[in-house]
Enzyme design. Structure first.
Site, PDB file in Angstrom:
ATOM      1  N   ARG A 125       5.837  26.216   6.079  1.00 38.50           N
ATOM      2  CA  ARG A 125       6.280  25.742   7.418  1.00 38.50           C
ATOM      3  C   ARG A 125       6.176  24.226   7.548  1.00 38.50           C
ATOM      4  NH1 ARG A 125       3.563  30.475   9.413  1.00 38.50           N
ATOM      5  NH2 ARG A 125       5.119  32.109   9.689  1.00 38.50           N
ATOM      6  N   LYS A 147      17.579  13.863   7.874  1.00 37.50           N
ATOM      7  CA  LYS A 147      18.514  14.986   7.782  1.00 37.50           C
ATOM      8  C   LYS A 147      18.356  15.611   6.413  1.00 37.50           C
ATOM      9  CE  LYS A 147      22.394  13.877  10.769  1.00 37.50           C
ATOM     10  NZ  LYS A 147      23.835  13.546  10.777  1.00 37.50           N
ATOM     11  N   GLU A 189      29.392   4.100   1.718  1.00 34.77           N
ATOM     12  CA  GLU A 189      28.463   4.199   2.852  1.00 34.77           C
ATOM     13  C   GLU A 189      27.972   2.806   3.272  1.00 34.77           C
ATOM     14  OE1 GLU A 189      27.772   7.100   4.445  1.00 34.77           O
ATOM     15  OE2 GLU A 189      27.897   8.742   2.988  1.00 34.77           O
ATOM     16  N   LYS A 231      20.546   1.777  10.199  1.00 36.26           N
ATOM     17  CA  LYS A 231      20.334   3.220  10.353  1.00 36.26           C
ATOM     18  C   LYS A 231      19.041   3.498  11.114  1.00 36.26           C
ATOM     19  CE  LYS A 231      20.588   7.734   8.336  1.00 36.26           C
ATOM     20  NZ  LYS A 231      21.020   8.591   7.235  1.00 36.26           N
ATOM     21  N   GLU A 241      20.637  13.482  16.758  1.00 38.27           N
ATOM     22  CA  GLU A 241      22.093  13.391  16.868  1.00 38.27           C
ATOM     23  C   GLU A 241      22.654  14.044  18.133  1.00 38.27           C
ATOM     24  OE1 GLU A 241      24.670  13.173  13.150  1.00 38.27           O
ATOM     25  OE2 GLU A 241      25.261  15.094  13.994  1.00 38.27           O
ATOM     26  N   ARG A 245      23.892   8.766  17.141  1.00 37.29           N
ATOM     27  CA  ARG A 245      23.773   9.022  15.699  1.00 37.29           C
ATOM     28  C   ARG A 245      25.079   9.574  15.128  1.00 37.29           C
ATOM     29  NH1 ARG A 245      18.702  11.374  12.099  1.00 37.29           N
ATOM     30  NH2 ARG A 245      19.814  11.218  10.132  1.00 37.29           N
ATOM     31  N   ASN A 249      28.617   9.276  11.365  1.00 41.50           N
ATOM     32  CA  ASN A 249      29.550  10.204  10.718  1.00 41.50           C
ATOM     33  C   ASN A 249      30.960   9.649  10.634  1.00 41.50           C
ATOM     34  OD1 ASN A 249      27.734  12.264  10.168  1.00 41.50           O
ATOM     35  ND2 ASN A 249      27.862  13.023  12.259  1.00 41.50           N
ATOM     36  N   HIS A 252      33.473  11.127   8.271  1.00 42.38           N
ATOM     37  CA  HIS A 252      32.930  12.361   7.704  1.00 42.38           C
ATOM     38  C   HIS A 252      33.684  13.612   8.161  1.00 42.38           C
ATOM     39  CE1 HIS A 252      29.803   9.643   6.461  1.00 42.38           C
ATOM     40  NE2 HIS A 252      29.062  10.604   5.932  1.00 42.38           N
ATOM     41  N   HIS A 256      34.445  15.409   4.999  1.00 48.53           N
ATOM     42  CA  HIS A 256      33.768  16.670   4.672  1.00 48.53           C
ATOM     43  C   HIS A 256      34.773  17.788   4.409  1.00 48.53           C
ATOM     44  CE1 HIS A 256      29.502  15.777   6.517  1.00 48.53           C
ATOM     45  NE2 HIS A 256      29.684  15.233   5.329  1.00 48.53           N
ATOM     46  N   HIS A 270      31.091  12.746  -2.775  1.00 50.44           N
ATOM     47  CA  HIS A 270      30.880  12.614  -1.317  1.00 50.44           C
ATOM     48  C   HIS A 270      31.326  11.240  -0.809  1.00 50.44           C
ATOM     49  CE1 HIS A 270      29.085  12.957   2.623  1.00 50.44           C
ATOM     50  NE2 HIS A 270      28.420  11.829   2.407  1.00 50.44           N
TER      51      HIS A 270
HETATM   52  P1  NAD Z   1      23.835  12.728  -6.143  1.00 47.23           P
HETATM   53  O1  NAD Z   1      22.471  12.969  -5.708  1.00 47.23           O
HETATM   54  O2  NAD Z   1      24.623  13.868  -6.675  1.00 47.23           O
HETATM   55  O3  NAD Z   1      23.802  11.551  -7.195  1.00 47.23           O
HETATM   56  C1  NAD Z   1      25.008  11.197  -7.797  1.00 47.23           C
HETATM   57  C2  NAD Z   1      24.948  11.326  -9.323  1.00 47.23           C
HETATM   58  O4  NAD Z   1      24.286  10.184  -9.822  1.00 47.23           O
HETATM   59  C3  NAD Z   1      24.187  12.524  -9.848  1.00 47.23           C
HETATM   60  O5  NAD Z   1      24.845  13.011 -10.987  1.00 47.23           O
HETATM   61  C4  NAD Z   1      22.831  11.956 -10.252  1.00 47.23           C
HETATM   62  O6  NAD Z   1      22.261  12.655 -11.310  1.00 47.23           O
HETATM   63  C5  NAD Z   1      23.205  10.556 -10.653  1.00 47.23           C
HETATM   64  N1  NAD Z   1      22.170   9.561 -10.457  1.00 47.23           N
HETATM   65  C6  NAD Z   1      21.464   9.303  -9.325  1.00 47.23           C
HETATM   66  N2  NAD Z   1      20.680   8.245  -9.506  1.00 47.23           N
HETATM   67  C7  NAD Z   1      20.892   7.816 -10.761  1.00 47.23           C
HETATM   68  C8  NAD Z   1      20.380   6.737 -11.534  1.00 47.23           C
HETATM   69  N3  NAD Z   1      19.538   5.847 -11.028  1.00 47.23           N
HETATM   70  N4  NAD Z   1      20.807   6.625 -12.815  1.00 47.23           N
HETATM   71  C9  NAD Z   1      21.717   7.487 -13.338  1.00 47.23           C
HETATM   72  N5  NAD Z   1      22.243   8.496 -12.651  1.00 47.23           N
HETATM   73  C10 NAD Z   1      21.836   8.663 -11.376  1.00 47.23           C
HETATM   74  O7  NAD Z   1      24.753  12.154  -4.958  1.00 47.23           O
HETATM   75  P2  NAD Z   1      24.586  10.913  -3.972  1.00 47.23           P
HETATM   76  O8  NAD Z   1      25.894  10.242  -3.973  1.00 47.23           O
HETATM   77  O9  NAD Z   1      23.359  10.143  -4.244  1.00 47.23           O
HETATM   78  O10 NAD Z   1      24.363  11.638  -2.576  1.00 47.23           O
HETATM   79  C11 NAD Z   1      25.373  12.466  -2.023  1.00 47.23           C
HETATM   80  C12 NAD Z   1      24.701  13.513  -1.172  1.00 47.23           C
HETATM   81  O11 NAD Z   1      24.010  12.857  -0.106  1.00 47.23           O
HETATM   82  C13 NAD Z   1      25.688  14.460  -0.513  1.00 47.23           C
HETATM   83  O12 NAD Z   1      25.213  15.759  -0.659  1.00 47.23           O
HETATM   84  C14 NAD Z   1      25.666  14.060   0.940  1.00 47.23           C
HETATM   85  O13 NAD Z   1      25.944  15.128   1.797  1.00 47.23           O
HETATM   86  C15 NAD Z   1      24.264  13.570   1.099  1.00 47.23           C
HETATM   87  N6  NAD Z   1      24.062  12.643   2.229  1.00 47.23           N
HETATM   88  C16 NAD Z   1      23.026  12.899   3.048  1.00 47.23           C
HETATM   89  C17 NAD Z   1      22.769  12.056   4.111  1.00 47.23           C
HETATM   90  C18 NAD Z   1      21.575  12.301   4.977  1.00 47.23           C
HETATM   91  O14 NAD Z   1      21.429  11.613   5.986  1.00 47.23           O
HETATM   92  N7  NAD Z   1      20.703  13.214   4.619  1.00 47.23           N
HETATM   93  C19 NAD Z   1      23.569  10.929   4.319  1.00 47.23           C
HETATM   94  C20 NAD Z   1      24.623  10.686   3.435  1.00 47.23           C
HETATM   95  C21 NAD Z   1      24.869  11.559   2.375  1.00 47.23           C
HETATM   96  N1  GLY Z   2      24.447  10.128   7.354  1.00 48.75           N
HETATM   97  C1  GLY Z   2      24.489  10.556   8.705  1.00 48.75           C
HETATM   98  C2  GLY Z   2      23.165  10.610   9.380  1.00 48.75           C
HETATM   99  O1  GLY Z   2      22.135  10.438   8.778  1.00 48.75           O
HETATM  100  O2  GLY Z   2      23.112  10.867  10.552  1.00 48.75           O
END
Ligand code: NAD
Ligand code: GLY
Length: 381
Positions: A125, A147, A189, A231, A241, A245, A249, A252, A256, A270
């Site tokens: 939890r 998030k 981003e 942010k 949100e 917030r 998006n 997005h 998305h 993404h």
């Molecule tokens: P990811 O985590 O898939 O990383 C991208 C790729 O790069 C992967 O193959 C990973 O193995 C590789 N990688 C990462 N760091 C590396 C490094 N230092 N050296 C070599 N390879 C490396 O994707 P991402 O683009 O980091 O994140 C996208 C995700 O984030 C999506 O799922 C999206 O929905 C989410 N997201 C979340 C929020 C939030 O607020 N929580 C905001 C924006 C995006």
């Molecule tokens: N990336 C959108 C949020 O964190 O609200």
């Protein structure tokens, strides 16, 4: 700039859930000491993906030393953000004996951060977690704000929780191993923060983006700090949100839907989907006479200059979604209220707002037009 550049600290002020984001170089080497200074003898379980682990896990484990309970290494990529991997991760963390007072350390991009964060939210939890973002996207955006979640067949991030990390450590040296395509996806981003609320930052990026792609640590650190500060301010006003917030998006709602249609695969990352979505948000705003003619073209020109896609036709492969498919996927957007979709639209660069008055017929017409458009030339390879 030397490796000893000063560490920048951005606070995320959320009362009892407040935390710091540390931005700098060589921070992984000091991870154990930093955690010790802030969390005493807390033990850690590290979650990462195979690619990131190959580059950075040994240094993390060495720095954490005796406080490590173990590590869980998952397959890389968006498809890892799913129920099956969530269940397996929770079981592995329980196998390691993770307790409520421990820290889950998410070492990776946004996929690992979102998944390990969600596992931390529901394990016993709620256990504490630390984000160690290693992709540009995760450093400027996903590691901050709490998030967490996974994707389902119905769409992106539809199952999850708000669960703030206790600390974020953005070591920009980790970006040296990030492939250029991933760097570009993360840069989408970065641009988002200029487009949604900071015209001067967008202009700065137009003039100086080469520094970020040339792996100039001071340019990267400055961009990460600007985005994280923006942010943090928005999250502090609207953690869950209910209003402002939603501006984060930008791009997005369209993006998305494209990502879901492309099957959360390497075909469309993404950040690439967000780039197309932002370009579309500007083009749609132009069709609604909200912005001066030429603004959308200026935005697309910058995104294309760094090698990002700006049109659906830029997505590799011959098949294209239909308008009805895209509309059905967009209807799953979390901003939908009583069936009415919300869109983040623009009155100019740096002037975004939430619109609940978009007519479905206008969106349908816009998407039909977008699907008929040809590919755009991208500058970088
Ligand atoms: P990811 O985590 O898939 O990383 C991208 C790729 O790069 C992967 O193959 C990973 O193995 C590789 N990688 C990462 N760091 C590396 C490094 N230092 N050296 C070599 N390879 C490396 O994707 P991402 O683009 O980091 O994140 C996208 C995700 O984030 C999506 O799922 C999206 O929905 C989410 N997201 C979340 C929020 C939030 O607020 N929580 C905001 C924006 C995006
Ligand atoms: N990336 C959108 C949020 O964190 O609200």
């Amino acid at each position: 700039m030397s490796k000893s550049m000063p560490v920048q600290t951005v606070a995320v002020p959320l009362a009892e859930r407040s935390y710091d984001v540390l931005i700098g170089r060589g921070l992984i080497g000091k991870l154990g000491a930093t955690i010790g200074a802030r969390f005493g003898a807390a033990r850690c379980a590290v979650v990462s993906d195979e690619t990131v682990a190959a580059h950075h896990l040994p240094a993390v484990l060495e720095s954490l030393g005796d406080r490590v309970r173990g590590s869980v290494i998952l397959p890389p990529g968006e498809s890892t953000k799913c129920f099956a991997q969530l269940g397996a991760l929770c079981d592995r963390l329980l196998d390691l004996g993770v307790e409520r007072g421990d820290l889950v350390v998410a070492l990776g991009g946004g996929v690992i951060g979102d998944l390990a964060g969600f596992a931390s939210a529901i394990l016993r939890r709620g256990v504490r977690f630390v984000q160690v973002p290693t992709s540009l996207l995760a450093q400027v955006d996903s590691s901050v704000g709490g998030k967490t979640g996974i994707n389902t067949a119905h769409g992106k991030n539809l199952v999850g929780a708000f669960h703030q990390p206790h600390l974020v450590i953005a070591d920009i040296d980790t970006l040296a191993t990030l492939p250029q395509r991933q760097m570009r996806a993360g840069y989408a981003e970065v641009v988002k923060y200029g487009l949604l609320g900071d015209a001067a930052f967008f202009e700065q990026l137009e003039q100086g983006w080469q520094g970020i792609f040339g792996n100039d640590p001071s340019a990267i650190a400055a961009a990460v700090e600007t985005c994280v500060a923006a942010k943090a301010a928005i999250v502090a006003r609207d953690e869950t949100e209910q209003g402002d917030r939603m501006l984060l998006n930008l791009g997005h709602t369209f993006g998305h839907a494209l990502e879901a249609w492309a099957g959360y695969s390497d075909r469309l990352l993404h950040g690439e989907a967000v780039a197309i979505g932002m370009a579309q948000a500007f083009r749609f705003s132009e069709t609604q006479s909200l912005i001066a003619t030429g603004t959308a073209e200026r935005v697309s020109r910058h995104l294309a200059a760094v090698g990002l896609p700006t049109h659906i036709a830029d997505i590799p492969g011959a098949d294209r979604p239909g308008v009805d498919t895209l509309l059905a996927l967009m209807a799953q957007d979390k901003k939908v209220r009583q069936g009415q979709m919300s869109f983040i639209l623009l009155r100019g660069i740096g002037a975004s707002f939430i619109s609940r008055e978009v007519l479905p017929a206008d969106i349908r017409k816009f998407l039909s037009h977008e699907l008929a458009a040809g590919p755009r030339h991208r500058s970088a390879s």
